[in-house]
Design a protein around this motif. Structure first.
Motif, PDB file in Angstrom:
ATOM      1  N   THR A   1     143.869  16.817  33.156  1.00  0.00           N
ATOM      2  CA  THR A   1     144.287  17.396  31.885  1.00  0.00           C
ATOM      3  C   THR A   1     145.605  16.770  31.439  1.00  0.00           C
TER       4      THR A   1
ATOM      5  N   GLY B   1     147.319  18.715  24.955  1.00  0.00           N
ATOM      6  CA  GLY B   1     146.519  18.374  23.799  1.00  0.00           C
ATOM      7  C   GLY B   1     147.250  18.612  22.497  1.00  0.00           C
TER       8      GLY B   1
ATOM      9  N   ALA C   1     144.468  19.927  27.736  1.00  0.00           N
ATOM     10  CA  ALA C   1     143.171  19.446  27.278  1.00  0.00           C
ATOM     11  C   ALA C   1     142.597  18.507  28.322  1.00  0.00           C
ATOM     12  N   VAL C   2     141.296  18.559  28.507  1.00  0.00           N
ATOM     13  CA  VAL C   2     140.634  17.621  29.413  1.00  0.00           C
ATOM     14  C   VAL C   2     140.798  16.222  28.837  1.00  0.00           C
ATOM     15  N   THR C   3     141.208  15.287  29.669  1.00  0.00           N
ATOM     16  CA  THR C   3     141.502  13.950  29.170  1.00  0.00           C
ATOM     17  C   THR C   3     140.695  12.895  29.907  1.00  0.00           C
TER      18      THR C   3
ATOM     19  N   TYR D   1     144.557  25.785  33.421  1.00  0.00           N
ATOM     20  CA  TYR D   1     143.796  25.423  32.222  1.00  0.00           C
ATOM     21  C   TYR D   1     143.025  26.632  31.695  1.00  0.00           C
TER      22      TYR D   1
ATOM     23  N   VAL E   1     143.418  28.375  28.053  1.00  0.00           N
ATOM     24  CA  VAL E   1     142.277  28.435  27.141  1.00  0.00           C
ATOM     25  C   VAL E   1     142.057  29.861  26.652  1.00  0.00           C
TER      26      VAL E   1
ATOM     27  N   GLN F   1     139.461  21.859  20.395  1.00  0.00           N
ATOM     28  CA  GLN F   1     139.741  21.084  21.608  1.00  0.00           C
ATOM     29  C   GLN F   1     138.856  21.527  22.756  1.00  0.00           C
ATOM     30  N   LEU F   2     138.606  22.827  22.846  1.00  0.00           N
ATOM     31  CA  LEU F   2     137.742  23.332  23.912  1.00  0.00           C
ATOM     32  C   LEU F   2     136.333  22.758  23.792  1.00  0.00           C
TER      33      LEU F   2
ATOM     34  N   ASP G   1     136.502  19.370  25.197  1.00  0.00           N
ATOM     35  CA  ASP G   1     136.650  19.437  26.651  1.00  0.00           C
ATOM     36  C   ASP G   1     135.300  19.668  27.332  1.00  0.00           C
TER      37      ASP G   1
ATOM     38  N   LEU H   1     133.239  17.207  29.889  1.00  0.00           N
ATOM     39  CA  LEU H   1     132.858  17.654  31.221  1.00  0.00           C
ATOM     40  C   LEU H   1     131.347  17.641  31.387  1.00  0.00           C
TER      41      LEU H   1
END
Length: 407
Positions: free
Chosen positions: A57, A60, A66-68, A211, A215, A227-228, A231, A235
């Protein structure tokens, strides 16, 4: 901005490569590295990009984690998993400079902004880093791009496009260009990779919890909800790619099926989170069940990552933490309860829907995932009281014979 559409075409060299990609499982940076791998080695070589599972993460745009999946991260994975290494790199170059470079370096792996890329539905709509291959800059400029996605502005699909030099320069005003050499794909040790995945995800447990907390706090904000969605999409694709890699391993059928089931759950959640985001944009509340499902999937990642890994010779079949994670995961799956229902440190018989038939199913599913067989004499009343006592039985279980199969 006036976008002059690029003209779809075919390439004797690149069209067959793009057609053979599992592009629906790759992000926009990975996908053209995958094309380079399959061109250099063989069709399907790119599936090795799915070997590793991580949870990274960064902060974001909404201020929450945020997942990156950064360009540098994807390049490092391509080097480690496929032997694709950057040999030259040029930053902040224009379209005209790209055409000059191609005269001496072909193809070029290019990363630029989607907002001006005339062959994508993002053109004029969204800024985002995106890769493509510049494969010709003669009479016409020709780009190959394996990206596959459906957007609110239309579909992006793998293909080859041509355009005039002027139109290309307008489509790519600023970019980073690289030459990438294929130095030979390494032979991956599946069991070692899965053990590393499990260790990395266990080590990242605090990051996952942080995280999830962020969220839940921010999901009602439109930007955080958007953003979710991204993400979950990232994933889901990465977990589906992992399942596809395992499916190519002759002795990993059970782990592949389990990974595919979990990937399906991620991809289903991607659709649910998109609907939830649309609700937030209309002034509604982000649905709690979507967040519960996200929590359950992330907390089950360690068990998924370890499924199918092989123990060192003479060592334990699995570590106690993983055994308990698998048991908790299977109890929830068999009983159909969410993460809001505690399953640890309580008698199993107090769980909703629990009975002896469900217990047998839990045991059989856990045996298949852990690759063990319990001794019938060990299945006494006290041993079946709760997850701790049942976990102790699994701690001393013997490796399964070939007659035991996974789900």
């Amino acid at each position: 901005m006036v976008v002059v559409p690029a003209v779809p075409t075919r390439s004797r060299e690149w069209t067959p490569v793009l057609t053979g990609l599992r592009a629906d499982l790759l992000d926009c940076v990975q996908v053209n590295l995958a094309a380079l791998a399959d061109r250099a080695y063989r069709p399907g070589a790119h599936l090795a990009l799915g070997a590793t599972l991580r949870f990274h993460t960064a902060e974001g745009p909404a201020g929450a984690p945020a997942v990156t999946a950064s360009v540098d991260q994807r390049l490092a994975e391509a080097a480690d998993l496929l032997g694709l290494r950057v040999t030259r790199r040029w930053d902040d170059v224009s379209g005209a400079r790209l055409r000059e470079l191609l005269a001496e370096h072909s193809p070029l792996y290019v990363v630029a902004d989607t907002f001006t890329m005339s062959w994508l539905p993002y053109a004029g709509n969204q800024h985002m880093e995106h890769s493509f291959l510049l494969v010709d800059a003669g009479e016409h400029c020709v780009v190959a791009d394996g990206y596959h996605n459906s957007t609110q502005w239309g579909d992006a699909r793998p293909g080859v496009w041509r355009m005039s030099a002027a139109d290309f320069d307008a489509a790519v005003p600023h970019a980073t260009a690289m030459t990438i050499a294929a130095e030979g794909a390494p032979v991956l040790d599946r069991a070692a990779v899965l053990r590393d995945n499990a260790a990395a995800l266990r080590a990242g447990a605090d990051r996952i919890e942080g995280y999830l907390t962020a969220v839940r706090q921010r999901a009602g904000e439109p930007e955080a909800a958007a953003q979710l969605v991204l993400d979950v999409w990232l994933l889901g694709r990465s977990r589906a790619l992992h399942a596809a890699w395992l499916a190519g391993e002759a002795d990993a059928a059970d782990a592949a099926r389990e990974a595919a089931d979990r990937a399906d759950a991620w991809l289903a959640l991607a659709g649910q989170s998109y609907v939830a985001m649309r609700r937030v944009r209309r002034g509604g509340v982000f649905p709690a069940p979507v967040l519960d499902q996200l929590t359950g999937l992330l907390r089950g990642e360690v068990a998924l990552a370890g499924a199918g890994s092989e123990p060192p010779h003479g060592g334990p079949v699995a570590d106690p933490d993983r055994i308990r994670a698998v048991l908790a995961d299977e109890v929830r799956a068999v009983l159909g309860v969410g993460p809001e229902v505690p399953v640890d440190q309580r008698p199993l018989r107090t769980l909703p829907g629990f009975n002896s038939f469900r217990l047998v199913e839990v045991i059989e599913r856990a045996e298949a995932r852990l690759g063990v067989e319990l001794e019938p004499d060990d299945l006494t009343g006290p041993a079946l009281h709760d997850l701790d006592s049942l976990g102790a039985v699994f701690d001393r279980a013997r490796p399964a014979t070939q007659g035991v199969s996974g789900r």
